[in-house]
Motif scaffolding. Structure first.
Motif, PDB file in Angstrom:
ATOM      1  N   SER A  24     -47.210  93.387 -54.867  1.00 14.77           N
ATOM      2  CA  SER A  24     -48.108  92.602 -54.014  1.00 14.77           C
ATOM      3  C   SER A  24     -47.992  91.124 -54.375  1.00 14.77           C
ATOM      4  CB  SER A  24     -49.560  93.062 -54.174  1.00 14.77           C
ATOM      5  OG  SER A  24     -49.967  92.945 -55.525  1.00 14.77           O
ATOM      6  N   PHE A  25     -48.238  90.291 -53.376  1.00 17.01           N
ATOM      7  CA  PHE A  25     -48.210  88.839 -53.594  1.00 17.01           C
ATOM      8  C   PHE A  25     -49.478  88.426 -54.326  1.00 17.01           C
ATOM      9  CE2 PHE A  25     -49.495  84.628 -51.796  1.00 17.01           C
ATOM     10  CZ  PHE A  25     -48.596  83.867 -52.548  1.00 17.01           C
ATOM     11  N   SER A  26     -49.325  87.642 -55.404  1.00 18.62           N
ATOM     12  CA  SER A  26     -50.471  87.220 -56.207  1.00 18.62           C
ATOM     13  C   SER A  26     -50.909  85.794 -55.864  1.00 18.62           C
ATOM     14  CB  SER A  26     -50.117  87.309 -57.694  1.00 18.62           C
ATOM     15  OG  SER A  26     -51.145  86.743 -58.480  1.00 18.62           O
ATOM     16  N   ASP A  62     -35.807  84.435 -48.574  1.00 19.59           N
ATOM     17  CA  ASP A  62     -35.524  83.598 -47.418  1.00 19.59           C
ATOM     18  C   ASP A  62     -36.798  82.828 -47.094  1.00 19.59           C
ATOM     19  OD1 ASP A  62     -34.227  82.438 -45.294  1.00 19.59           O
ATOM     20  OD2 ASP A  62     -34.431  84.161 -43.942  1.00 19.59           O
ATOM     21  N   PHE A  63     -36.735  81.508 -47.220  1.00 18.98           N
ATOM     22  CA  PHE A  63     -37.898  80.642 -46.992  1.00 18.98           C
ATOM     23  C   PHE A  63     -37.792  80.092 -45.579  1.00 18.98           C
ATOM     24  CE2 PHE A  63     -40.288  76.659 -47.321  1.00 18.98           C
ATOM     25  CZ  PHE A  63     -41.434  77.074 -47.985  1.00 18.98           C
ATOM     26  N   LEU A 117     -42.292  83.273 -46.714  1.00 20.85           N
ATOM     27  CA  LEU A 117     -41.279  83.646 -47.694  1.00 20.85           C
ATOM     28  C   LEU A 117     -41.050  85.143 -47.606  1.00 20.85           C
ATOM     29  CD1 LEU A 117     -39.519  82.711 -50.174  1.00 20.85           C
ATOM     30  CD2 LEU A 117     -41.375  83.617 -51.586  1.00 20.85           C
ATOM     31  N   ASN A 118     -39.850  85.528 -47.194  1.00 27.59           N
ATOM     32  CA  ASN A 118     -39.469  86.932 -47.179  1.00 27.59           C
ATOM     33  C   ASN A 118     -38.645  87.222 -48.427  1.00 27.59           C
ATOM     34  OD1 ASN A 118     -40.682  87.319 -44.662  1.00 27.59           O
ATOM     35  ND2 ASN A 118     -38.834  86.681 -43.575  1.00 27.59           N
ATOM     36  N   ALA A 137     -44.820  86.447 -48.256  1.00 28.53           N
ATOM     37  CA  ALA A 137     -45.897  85.515 -48.597  1.00 28.53           C
ATOM     38  C   ALA A 137     -45.890  84.405 -47.551  1.00 28.53           C
ATOM     39  CB  ALA A 137     -45.691  84.927 -49.986  1.00 28.53           C
ATOM     40  N   ALA A 138     -47.067  83.902 -47.202  1.00 32.74           N
ATOM     41  CA  ALA A 138     -47.161  82.862 -46.173  1.00 32.74           C
ATOM     42  C   ALA A 138     -48.261  81.879 -46.555  1.00 32.74           C
ATOM     43  CB  ALA A 138     -47.443  83.478 -44.808  1.00 32.74           C
TER      44      ALA A 138
END
Length: 273
Positions: A24-26, A62-63, A117-118, A137-138
């Protein structure tokens, strides 16, 4: 032999019960920030409920800006993931703003931009082999714009055959949505090819969003320093070429993160009044 057999059975049982970890994104932090580039540090939590440790073999990222890819990369250093624990994986992404403005010119007209961000992490999991897990993440970031310096002119307070007392004026403007501070500056002034001034800014100047401030510097010159300009001033003429150069130390606080950057000052032109 029985102990070895029992240990082997336990290991096989553990391997047969292995599961894919949860990721998970923190949070996203700022590892470095300036008016030319920034490094964002994305942190991801990996929850490994398995009784054995895992290995993160690599990740790809990939940003994207405005749903278009801006910068991508791959990292192949192996990272150990603790057993029955939550570990943190970090993905640094460096943004060069000159390249960003070149690729997305419309961003320059905005105060902020959206990003995505993928990321895909690849794990080596005993009993399951290599597994790839995607995560996204976004968020939004402010568009950092270099403070603007403008030449304001000269005010002549006294002029005589021995020299002149003058004031140099220039303006600094903050085009950003976040506050900046001019913490210090060193600059030189040349007029008609002669050095008139080498000095430093002594007091910090704080500028809020879209604010500007005028800097006034007293200049005392003798006849030798002024050259032909002195005669022109006595005759009532104020037309001369100037060049103001130096470096400014600019500080700012962005998203709760303080940073400092050195930006050049380079102003040249003709002053007429």
């Amino acid at each position: 032999m029985l102990c070895i057999f029992m240990s082997g059975c336990a290991l096989l049982r553990d391997l047969s019960n292995m599961v894919i970890p949860n990721i998970s994104f923190s949070r996203v932090g700022i590892d470095g920030f300036g008016f030319n580039e920034a490094t964002l540090l994305f942190e991801f939590d990996v929850d490994n409920p398995n009784p054995v440790g895992l290995t993160a073999k690599r990740y790809n990222y990939d940003f994207l800006i405005n749903n278009s890819s801006f910068v991508s990369g791959e990292h192949r250093d192996r990272v150990s993931i603790s057993r029955e624990a939550t570990s943190t994986l970090e993905v640094p992404v460096t943004i060069k703003f000159t390249e960003l403005y070149r690729a997305f010119s419309s961003v320059l007209q905005d105060d902020r931009f959206d990003y995505n961000l993928n990321t895909r992490f690849t794990f080596d999991i005993p009993g399951l082999g290599e597994q790839s897990l995607p995560i996204n993440a976004a968020g939004t970031l402010p568009v950092p714009k270099i403070p603007k310096f403008e030449f304001g002119g000269f005010d002549v307070n006294r002029v005589s055959l021995s020299g002149a007392d003058m004031e140099l004026r220039f303006k600094v403007s903050n085009p950003n949505v976040f506050p900046v501070s001019l913490l210090g500056a060193d600059y030189s002034l040349e007029v008609n090819g002669r050095n008139w001034l080498d000095t430093e800014l002594q007091n910090a100047i704080n500028l809020g969003s879209s604010e500007s401030s005028e800097i006034v510097i007293p200049v005392q010159l003798n006849a030798m320093q002024m050259g032909s300009v002195l005669g022109e001033l006595i005759a009532g003429e104020t037309n001369f070429d100037y060049r103001l150069t130096g470096n400014a130390n600019v500080g700012a606080e962005i998203e709760g993160f303080e940073f400092q950057d050195i930006i050049p000052i380079n102003l040249a032109g003709r002053f007429s009044q």
